[in-house]
Motif scaffolding. Structure first.
Motif, PDB file in Angstrom:
ATOM      1  N   ALA A   1       0.845  -1.209   0.000  1.00  0.00           N
ATOM      2  CA  ALA A   1       0.000   0.000   0.000  1.00  0.00           C
ATOM      3  C   ALA A   1       0.876   1.253   0.000  1.00  0.00           C
ATOM      4  O   ALA A   1       0.705   2.153   0.809  1.00  0.00           O
ATOM      5  CB  ALA A   1      -0.962  -0.003   1.193  1.00  0.00           C
TER       6      ALA A   1
ATOM      7  N   ALA B   1      -3.682   2.589  -2.383  1.00  0.00           N
ATOM      8  CA  ALA B   1      -4.991   1.991  -2.085  1.00  0.00           C
ATOM      9  C   ALA B   1      -6.133   2.742  -2.746  1.00  0.00           C
ATOM     10  O   ALA B   1      -7.167   2.149  -3.098  1.00  0.00           O
ATOM     11  CB  ALA B   1      -5.202   1.939  -0.575  1.00  0.00           C
ATOM     12  N   GLU B   2      -5.964   4.040  -2.942  1.00  0.00           N
ATOM     13  CA  GLU B   2      -7.043   4.849  -3.511  1.00  0.00           C
ATOM     14  C   GLU B   2      -7.144   4.722  -5.030  1.00  0.00           C
ATOM     15  O   GLU B   2      -8.062   5.279  -5.630  1.00  0.00           O
ATOM     16  CB  GLU B   2      -6.836   6.307  -3.103  1.00  0.00           C
TER      17      GLU B   2
ATOM     18  N   ASP C   1     -15.540  -5.127   0.716  1.00  0.00           N
ATOM     19  CA  ASP C   1     -14.484  -4.544  -0.113  1.00  0.00           C
ATOM     20  C   ASP C   1     -13.218  -5.395   0.010  1.00  0.00           C
ATOM     21  O   ASP C   1     -12.281  -5.059   0.743  1.00  0.00           O
ATOM     22  CB  ASP C   1     -14.213  -3.094   0.318  1.00  0.00           C
TER      23      ASP C   1
ATOM     24  N   THR D   1     -11.059  -5.887  -2.287  1.00  0.00           N
ATOM     25  CA  THR D   1      -9.917  -5.255  -2.958  1.00  0.00           C
ATOM     26  C   THR D   1      -9.051  -4.525  -1.942  1.00  0.00           C
ATOM     27  O   THR D   1      -7.827  -4.706  -1.900  1.00  0.00           O
ATOM     28  CB  THR D   1     -10.412  -4.275  -4.036  1.00  0.00           C
ATOM     29  N   ARG D   2      -9.679  -3.703  -1.118  1.00  0.00           N
ATOM     30  CA  ARG D   2      -8.919  -2.970  -0.098  1.00  0.00           C
ATOM     31  C   ARG D   2      -8.258  -3.913   0.900  1.00  0.00           C
ATOM     32  O   ARG D   2      -7.203  -3.602   1.454  1.00  0.00           O
ATOM     33  CB  ARG D   2      -9.838  -1.995   0.643  1.00  0.00           C
TER      34      ARG D   2
END
Length: 456
Positions: free
Chosen positions: A148, A161-162, A191, A193-194
């Motif tokens: 990240a 992450a964004e 979520d 993915t996060r």
């Protein structure tokens, strides 16, 4: 067992994808972190396809062999270090940019794509991929996702992450999981993915990523402000952020770091300053924004404020900042690079504390920082051949992390936990937090085969 492992891997992998020469496999045993144990891998696998990664994971699960996913090994926490008898799964050969879509503003890439390669490719289409770690010329997108990671521009544009919209992930048992989406919006289900972003290869192997892009901004201009103390520079940072300004970059280099960069690259940076603050804007009128920020720096006690005349001067200043960690390593030959992030309002206290710790342990500790978001990199310089100096380096490193937590911060803003900060992760999360995270790990990797010994 190793022979059986290699034979089974060879059933669906070409010979060039398997590396067993001990002299070569040893070079894959660790990343760039100091003080992190590394084992001896049984084999290094260099897959080129998703199916090959799936075969590796199925084989490893069948034989109960640990797997350590790797990118370019530019990490600074031992997160990519091998364990004895493991399969090192190096994803650097999966390096294709599969799609750049200007309408949807996305890129689809394999994990081995170099950050700078992607950035330049999307720039050619008038787009921008903001996350830009200092190692952007070497580090891979897969590695960026694993830790990240952030970068110089995160004060305005945010961290990796964004920008991760969706992932294809090979799970421990070889199944392929797709998470996330290609759309601008999407809230279907948990979520996941996060969850994978920042998991350091401990939950699955990322084999494809869908990344959000932005329109390419105007060329940024940089301002350099000199301060007689780090406290004054941090006060300027607070004034800039409190004033509602949105710099594309707000970076700090202390006197030790400035001198190290000059010694290595002869860049002529002002060594008389105690702290050098770099601010940049990529707005339609950056000169006006720089003038406003320059005035705030002067009000905070800047002894000199120098705006760059053009893009070339701006790039020179940015290059100096990107060289900081490499230059500090050259001071004594070895460094321990901390990654403490604190609230911006406590940044000055952290820097003052680091100076006290350096004096206490009689060590050189340079600090460079993504000052705009409070993410600092206190860098302990020491002689690895001197046992006592090595001990003091480790103790000072731990004291800096303790200080960061005391100030309401975190032990890692972008480098990850890996091996280096396992003990400190437990302190930051607390017993309940650790239990919950271990339960998540057990759900995705019940046999504990993926990157064992990291995080917990």
């Amino acid at each position: 067992m190793s022979r059986t492992l290699i034979e089974l891997l060879g059933d669906e992998l070409p010979a060039e994808a398997l590396v067993t020469d001990p002299d070569v496999t040893a070079s894959y045993a660790h990343d760039m972190a100091s003080f992190c144990d590394a084992g001896t891998p049984a084999v290094v696998v260099l897959p080129r396809t998703v199916e090959q990664v799936q075969h590796v994971m199925r084989t490893a699960t069948a034989l109960r062999v640990p797997v350590v996913p790797q990118g370019a090994r530019t990490g600074l926490s031992g997160g990519a270090n091998a364990t004895d008898g493991c399969v090192v799964l190096s994803l650097v050969k999966m390096d294709r940019i599969l799609e750049i879509n200007p309408v949807d503003r996305i890129a689809v890439v394999e994990p081995g794509v170099i950050n700078a390669t992607l950035s330049r490719a999307v720039n050619e289409k008038g787009l921008y991929y903001p996350p830009d770690p200092s190692s952007w010329e070497m580090c891979t997108i897969g590695g960026n996702i694993g830790t990240a990671s952030g970068g110089l521009c995160c004060v305005k544009y945010g961290v990796t992450a964004e920008y991760v919209l969706g992932l294809d992930v090979v799970l421990a048992d070889g199944r392929l999981l797709s998470t996330g989406r290609r759309t601008a919006k999407g809230v279907a289900g948990y979520d996941l993915t996060r969850l994978f972003v920042g998991s350091e290869g401990s939950l699955g192997v990322v084999v494809r990523a869908t990344l959000a892009l932005k329109p390419q901004p105007p060329q940024q201009l940089v301002l350099a402000a000199e301060f007689a103390s780090a406290a004054a520079a941090c006060d300027a940072v607070c004034k800039i952020m409190e004033g509602g300004h949105v710099p594309s970059l707000l970076e700090l280099m202390d006197r030790t770091t400035v001198k190290a960069v000059n010694d290595m690259a002869h860049m002529g940076l002002p060594e008389t300053t105690e702290a050098l603050l770099l601010a940049a804007f990529d707005t339609p009128d950056p000169a006006q924004d720089l003038a406003a920020v320059g005035a705030l720096c002067e009000a905070a006690g800047a002894t000199q404020v120098v705006p760059a005349e053009d893009a070339a001067e701006s790039e020179l200043l940015l290059q100096a900042r990107r060289l900081s960690l490499t230059a500090l390593e050259a001071v004594k030959g070895t460094t321990m690079i901390d990654d403490v992030c604190v609230p911006r309002s406590r940044l000055g206290e952290l820097l003052e504390g680091v100076e006290r710790i350096a004096d206490k342990y009689a060590l050189t500790i340079g600090v460079c920082a993504h000052a705009g978001d409070g993410n600092t990199h206190p860098t302990v310089c020491f002689d690895a051949q001197d046992a006592d100096e090595g001990r003091r380096a480790r103790e000072s490193f731990d004291e800096i992390m303790a200080l960061g937590l005391e100030l309401g911060g975190t032990i890692t803003g972008e480098h990850g936990v890996g091996v280096l900060k396992k003990e400190w992760l437990a302190r930051e999360l607390g017993p309940v937090g650790v239990d919950v995270q271990r339960a998540v790990k057990a759900t995705f990797d019940p046999l504990g085969l993926l990157n064992p010994g990291k995080l917990f």
